[in-house]
Design an enzyme around this catalytic site. Structure first.
Site, PDB file in Angstrom:
ATOM      1  N   GLY A   8    -111.199 -34.023 -52.787  1.00 44.14           N
ATOM      2  CA  GLY A   8    -109.608 -33.844 -52.495  1.00 44.14           C
ATOM      3  C   GLY A   8    -109.156 -33.805 -53.718  1.00 44.14           C
ATOM      4  N   GLY A  11    -105.405 -33.195 -54.509  1.00 39.34           N
ATOM      5  CA  GLY A  11    -104.263 -34.113 -53.898  1.00 39.34           C
ATOM      6  C   GLY A  11    -103.497 -34.926 -55.004  1.00 39.34           C
ATOM      7  CD  GLN A  12     -99.020 -38.932 -55.387  1.00 33.92           C
ATOM      8  OE1 GLN A  12     -99.555 -39.810 -54.473  1.00 33.92           O
ATOM      9  NE2 GLN A  12     -98.174 -39.650 -55.914  1.00 33.92           N
ATOM     10  NE  ARG A  36    -105.004 -25.525 -49.708  1.00 32.33           N
ATOM     11  CZ  ARG A  36    -103.974 -25.929 -50.789  1.00 32.33           C
ATOM     12  NH1 ARG A  36    -103.553 -24.645 -51.455  1.00 32.33           N
ATOM     13  NH2 ARG A  36    -103.308 -26.707 -50.857  1.00 32.33           N
ATOM     14  CE1 TYR A 141    -103.155 -42.746 -45.579  1.00 26.84           C
ATOM     15  CE2 TYR A 141    -101.751 -44.501 -45.585  1.00 26.84           C
ATOM     16  CZ  TYR A 141    -102.425 -43.477 -46.218  1.00 26.84           C
ATOM     17  OH  TYR A 141    -102.519 -43.628 -47.538  1.00 26.84           O
ATOM     18  CE  LYS A 145    -105.812 -44.674 -46.768  1.00 26.34           C
ATOM     19  NZ  LYS A 145    -106.500 -43.908 -47.668  1.00 26.34           N
TER      20      LYS A 145
HETATM   21  C1  AKB Z   1     -98.302 -43.208 -48.026  1.00 23.84           C
HETATM   22  O1  AKB Z   1     -97.002 -43.408 -48.278  1.00 23.84           O
HETATM   23  O2  AKB Z   1     -98.609 -42.834 -47.323  1.00 23.84           O
HETATM   24  C2  AKB Z   1     -99.029 -43.451 -49.515  1.00 23.84           C
HETATM   25  C3  AKB Z   1     -99.513 -44.876 -49.152  1.00 23.84           C
HETATM   26  C4  AKB Z   1     -98.735 -46.061 -49.671  1.00 23.84           C
HETATM   27  O3  AKB Z   1    -100.592 -45.099 -48.796  1.00 23.84           O
HETATM   28  N1  AKB Z   1     -98.469 -43.478 -50.556  1.00 23.84           N
END
Ligand code: AKB
Length: 314
Positions: A8, A11-12, A36, A141, A145
């Site tokens: 990745g 990514g940021q 990519r 998400y 995690k």
């Molecule tokens: C998000 O906002 O999804 C991320 C994070 C805090 O994991 N920056």
């Protein structure tokens, strides 16, 4: 760490961590991978291969041929985007990460995983959130995690794998815009302050979240990965944060540099709901004690640096 493979990498975090690690460990020792190829330092400043982390065979072959001793696994989808695509995000954030962990086990590499403040939920103590506490996130998400935090702990205990991880707060940087995150407002606000002198926040006034300037996040990854394993009581994942603020406070900090800056609100219910389910401020004692975490930037130092750098660029 001597030979590092990053997933990745576009990514940021990856766009900054890749050059940072190449600078520290030698460009030839850091292999960037992504789905990519984007022209720029990630693909042109050192070795680069196209890789989808869900392709375990290709991943494993890349680790073997590069003779990597460490996998920095960054590929993933951020919170708000994941909420719009729960199944797709599970595929990348859990299946892809589990594949990466399996590759680490097969090849015997160390493994870094970026967890998040999203690993906590509404029943977690919101203020001074302890390192070890209730983790019942209500976002897909966050569920992903927690799953990976637990898997990393399990792989460490069961297979002796050197897994390490950080619970990142919102990360703020002038190099790359985040995409699809809940804390993104704290990056967009600086861009709009420089471009337009005003910002419309999708997060409501009074909503506190933990944040950190990217240089401190990059240093934290290296400090953790280079820490003496004997000193690590925790593995996945350490609370880290450099500041906690709500929109009015970041706006006030910007006004110290740009006095005419104005802000109004158009709150996004999805991201506001996610933000409210996350802690207000983390307790980072374990990170400080076990591997010397010490961020350098507070809100005003970060604001001054962000605005100066963005002005130069725009
Ligand atoms: C998000 O906002 O999804 C991320 C994070 C805090 O994991 N920056």
């Amino acid at each position: 760490m001597k030979r590092i493979i990053i997933t990745g990498a576009n990514g940021q975090i990856g766009v900054e961590l890749t050059p940072y690690l190449r600078n520290l460990y030698g460009a030839e020792n850091v292999l960037a991978t992504a789905r990519r190829k984007v022209p720029g330092p990630v693909s042109e400043g050192g070795p680069f291969v196209l890789l989808d982390v869900r392709d375990g065979k290709a991943f494993s072959e890349s680790v073997e041929s590069f003779k990597a001793d460490t996998i920095i696994h960054l590929a993933g989808m951020l919170s708000a985007r994941a909420e719009g695509d729960p199944l797709g995000s599970w595929d990348v954030n859990v299946e892809g990460s589990h594949t990466a962990l399996e590759v680490a086990r097969e090849r015997g590499t160390a493994f870094f995983f970026p967890s998040s403040i999203a690993a906590f939920g509404p029943t977690t103590p919101a203020k001074n959130t302890p390192q070890d506490t209730i983790q019942r996130p209500t976002t897909i998400y966050g569920v992903a995690k927690v799953t990976l935090e637990l898997l990393c702990d399990y792989y460490h205990k069961k297979f002796g794998l050197d897994t390490r991880g950080l619970r990142f707060p919102g990360l703020i940087s002038y190099e790359a815009l985040p995409g699809g995150g809940t804390t993104d407002y704290a990056v967009h606000i600086y861009y709009d302050a420089v471009k337009k002198g005003s910002y419309t926040s999708f997060i409501a006034s009074g909503t506190y979240m933990d944040m950190m300037y990217m240089p401190d996040a990059l240093a934290a990854v290296v400090d953790l990965m280079e820490a003496d394993p004997e000193k690590l009581i925790h593995r996945n994942a350490f609370n880290i944060s450099a500041m906690s603020f709500e929109p009015e406070q970041i706006a006030a900090s910007i006004r110290k540099v740009l006095p005419d800056f104005t802000m109004d609100y158009d709150v996004d219910p999805l991201r506001q709901g996610i933000a409210e389910s996350w802690p207000d401020s983390l307790d980072c004692t374990a990170a400080r004690e076990e591997w010397g975490f010490s961020p350098k930037y507070g809100l005003d130092e970060m604001t001054q640096d962000m605005l100066a750098r963005l002005k130069d660029r725009m």
